[in-house]
Motif scaffolding. Structure first.
Motif, mmCIF file in Angstrom:
data_model
loop_
_atom_site.group_PDB
_atom_site.id
_atom_site.type_symbol
_atom_site.label_atom_id
_atom_site.label_comp_id
_atom_site.label_asym_id
_atom_site.label_seq_id
_atom_site.Cartn_x
_atom_site.Cartn_y
_atom_site.Cartn_z
ATOM 1 N N ALA A 131 0.719 -1.550 0.073
ATOM 2 C CA ALA A 131 -0.030 0.097 0.181
ATOM 3 C C ALA A 131 0.547 1.091 0.249
ATOM 4 C CB ALA A 131 -0.936 0.112 1.806
ATOM 5 N N VAL A 132 0.347 2.587 -0.627
ATOM 6 C CA VAL A 132 0.959 3.688 -0.180
ATOM 7 C C VAL A 132 0.334 4.436 0.523
ATOM 8 C CG1 VAL A 132 1.722 5.295 -2.048
ATOM 9 C CG2 VAL A 132 1.749 3.238 -2.662
ATOM 10 N N THR A 133 0.684 5.285 1.193
ATOM 11 C CA THR A 133 0.398 6.170 1.983
ATOM 12 C C THR A 133 -0.271 7.276 1.708
ATOM 13 O OG1 THR A 133 2.482 7.100 2.835
ATOM 14 C CG2 THR A 133 1.221 5.274 4.464
ATOM 15 N N GLN B 94 -0.850 9.245 11.714
ATOM 16 C CA GLN B 94 -1.566 9.780 13.200
ATOM 17 C C GLN B 94 -1.549 8.687 13.984
ATOM 18 O OE1 GLN B 94 -2.295 12.981 12.491
ATOM 19 N NE2 GLN B 94 -1.549 13.169 10.333
ATOM 20 N N ARG B 95 -1.205 9.624 14.949
ATOM 21 C CA ARG B 95 -1.043 9.109 16.742
ATOM 22 C C ARG B 95 -2.660 8.651 17.562
ATOM 23 N NH1 ARG B 95 -0.315 10.756 22.012
ATOM 24 N NH2 ARG B 95 0.988 8.900 23.359
ATOM 25 N N ARG B 96 -3.185 7.247 17.671
ATOM 26 C CA ARG B 96 -4.479 6.785 17.718
ATOM 27 C C ARG B 96 -4.041 6.073 19.847
ATOM 28 N NH1 ARG B 96 -5.384 10.029 14.439
ATOM 29 N NH2 ARG B 96 -6.220 9.498 13.023
ATOM 30 N N ILE B 97 -4.862 6.289 20.242
ATOM 31 C CA ILE B 97 -4.635 5.801 21.980
ATOM 32 C C ILE B 97 -6.165 4.663 21.097
ATOM 33 C CG2 ILE B 97 -4.870 5.678 24.626
ATOM 34 C CD1 ILE B 97 -3.258 8.175 24.101
ATOM 35 N N VAL C 14 0.511 1.673 10.306
ATOM 36 C CA VAL C 14 1.429 1.664 9.827
ATOM 37 C C VAL C 14 2.592 2.397 11.327
ATOM 38 C CG1 VAL C 14 0.776 2.864 7.336
ATOM 39 C CG2 VAL C 14 1.397 4.375 10.053
ATOM 40 N N PRO C 15 4.055 2.074 10.878
ATOM 41 C CA PRO C 15 5.092 2.221 11.875
ATOM 42 C C PRO C 15 5.232 3.919 12.125
ATOM 43 C CG PRO C 15 5.819 0.739 10.293
ATOM 44 C CD PRO C 15 4.782 0.866 9.737
ATOM 45 N N GLY C 16 5.630 4.197 13.027
ATOM 46 C CA GLY C 16 5.151 5.824 13.283
ATOM 47 C C GLY C 16 6.402 6.714 12.638
ATOM 48 N N GLY C 17 5.646 7.215 12.147
ATOM 49 C CA GLY C 17 6.947 8.734 11.277
ATOM 50 C C GLY C 17 6.823 8.252 10.134
ATOM 51 N N THR C 18 6.124 7.378 9.705
ATOM 52 C CA THR C 18 5.376 6.883 8.324
ATOM 53 C C THR C 18 5.416 8.121 7.431
ATOM 54 O OG1 THR C 18 5.276 4.736 8.593
ATOM 55 C CG2 THR C 18 5.031 5.499 6.648
ATOM 56 N N ALA C 19 5.673 8.731 6.806
ATOM 57 C CA ALA C 19 5.810 9.798 5.810
ATOM 58 C C ALA C 19 4.808 9.626 4.585
ATOM 59 C CB ALA C 19 7.318 10.944 5.665
ATOM 60 N N THR C 20 3.557 10.572 4.024
ATOM 61 C CA THR C 20 3.279 10.391 2.759
ATOM 62 C C THR C 20 3.664 9.465 1.664
ATOM 63 O OG1 THR C 20 1.813 11.799 3.885
ATOM 64 C CG2 THR C 20 1.690 11.614 1.525
ATOM 65 N N GLY C 21 2.962 8.892 0.929
ATOM 66 C CA GLY C 21 3.748 8.315 -0.543
ATOM 67 C C GLY C 21 4.791 7.202 0.132
ATOM 68 N N SER C 22 5.036 6.156 1.129
ATOM 69 C CA SER C 22 5.691 5.725 1.755
ATOM 70 C C SER C 22 4.783 4.340 2.026
ATOM 71 C CB SER C 22 6.282 5.529 3.184
ATOM 72 O OG SER C 22 6.415 6.017 3.332
ATOM 73 N N ALA C 23 5.726 3.077 1.226
ATOM 74 C CA ALA C 23 5.027 2.071 0.514
ATOM 75 C C ALA C 23 5.324 1.139 2.061
ATOM 76 C CB ALA C 23 6.327 1.077 -0.266
ATOM 77 N N VAL C 24 4.234 0.487 2.580
ATOM 78 C CA VAL C 24 4.055 -0.513 3.386
ATOM 79 C C VAL C 24 3.408 -1.352 2.935
ATOM 80 C CG1 VAL C 24 3.798 1.702 5.365
ATOM 81 C CG2 VAL C 24 1.747 0.799 3.805
ATOM 82 N N ARG D 146 -1.085 3.462 19.047
ATOM 83 C CA ARG D 146 -0.436 2.664 17.400
ATOM 84 C C ARG D 146 -0.523 3.814 16.595
ATOM 85 N NH1 ARG D 146 -6.632 0.356 14.820
ATOM 86 N NH2 ARG D 146 -7.803 1.869 16.170
ATOM 87 N N TYR D 147 -0.236 3.723 15.722
ATOM 88 C CA TYR D 147 -0.273 4.686 14.417
ATOM 89 C C TYR D 147 -1.027 3.906 12.919
ATOM 90 C CZ TYR D 147 3.276 7.278 17.369
ATOM 91 O OH TYR D 147 4.053 7.308 18.455
ATOM 92 N N GLU D 148 -1.722 5.476 12.335
ATOM 93 C CA GLU D 148 -2.275 5.131 11.113
ATOM 94 C C GLU D 148 -2.390 6.019 10.134
ATOM 95 O OE1 GLU D 148 -6.422 5.091 12.537
ATOM 96 O OE2 GLU D 148 -6.336 3.078 13.427
ATOM 97 N N ALA D 149 -2.893 5.872 8.887
ATOM 98 C CA ALA D 149 -2.805 6.424 7.640
ATOM 99 C C ALA D 149 -3.216 6.056 6.611
ATOM 100 C CB ALA D 149 -1.098 6.804 7.437
ATOM 101 N N GLU D 150 -3.815 7.381 5.861
ATOM 102 C CA GLU D 150 -4.900 6.728 5.097
ATOM 103 C C GLU D 150 -3.491 6.339 3.509
ATOM 104 O OE1 GLU D 150 -8.195 6.962 4.374
ATOM 105 O OE2 GLU D 150 -8.513 7.734 6.337
ATOM 106 N N ALA D 151 -4.507 5.420 2.894
ATOM 107 C CA ALA D 151 -2.874 4.503 1.759
ATOM 108 C C ALA D 151 -4.015 4.330 1.039
ATOM 109 C CB ALA D 151 -2.841 3.185 2.673
#
Length: 215
Positions: A86-88, A93-96, A125-135, A104-109
């Motif tokens: 998936a491509v972010t 975003q940090r979630r509790i 996703v891992p924390g610190g994942t930037a936009t356009g990253s492949a996960v 945990r950390y989430e992102a739209e992908a």
């Protein structure tokens, strides 16, 4: 020279005390001074100890069954899933998590489903994942993402918690039952002592039945 008394002898070993309770419970102690209430008390202690041992076995069995079932379910589920890239579309975003308080950390992908359709959604996703990253994510046959499998350590911790709760609950019930039983036996022993003393006290004081009526 006056001999100095040495220290008191060793305290009887706990195993010996339990052996004494066992002999008393089955009337093999040969002590004529032991009362029926004392034998009942020994039986109650032995039965409670046996029950706690069984509760420990049941708790361990429940924990082992829980761990095995969780790992089997995870492996069966994993065999029906698909690994995709998936491509972010947004940064992480940090979630509790409510209830557990875990972070945990989430992102739209966006990703391609197994049937070839383009799909978007929220993925872990891992924390610190930037936009356009492949996960790497796992999806089902319809392309919906599924949460990561429960790790061995977490599954073991959950199973141990279940086993401890099962053992603790049963042990608490057994100890509560023992406490009630010992209270009843103590009350019975006290009543028997008062009855015996009422019969023995006039003879011990040298009083006659007439003296008792006069008093």
């Amino acid at each position: 020279m006056t001999a100095v008394p040495g220290p008191a002898g060793p305290v009887p070993h706990r195993r010996r005390r339990w052996r004494d309770h066992l002999r008393r419970a089955v009337r093999r102690d040969g002590n004529p001074l032991v009362r029926p209430v004392d034998r009942s008390r020994s039986r109650a202690l032995l039965l409670t100890a046996l029950g706690i041992g069984l509760a420990l076995v049941l708790g361990a069995g429940a924990a082992a069954e829980r761990f095995t079932s969780v790992r089997h379910r995870e492996s069966t589920t994993a065999a029906r899933l698909h690994a995709v890239q998936a491509v972010t579309l947004t940064p992480a975003q940090r979630r509790i998590e409510p209830g557990s308080g875990r972070t945990r950390y989430e992102a739209e992908a966006a990703w391609t489903s197994p049937d070839g359709r383009g799909t978007t959604g929220t993925v872990a996703v891992p924390g610190g994942t930037a936009t356009g990253s492949a996960v790497g994510i796992r999806v089902d046959d319809s392309g919906r993402p599924v949460p990561p499998p429960q790790g061995t350590i977490q599954a073991g911790a959950d199973a141990a918690c279940l086993g401890f709760l099962a053992f603790g609950g049963l042990a608490a019930l057994l100890i509560a039952g023992l406490s009630i039983r010992l209270m009843v036996l103590d009350r019975r022993a006290d009543e028997a002592w008062q009855c015996s003393w009422a019969s023995f006290e006039p003879r011990w004081n040298g009083r006659t039945p007439r003296d008792n009526r006069a008093g």
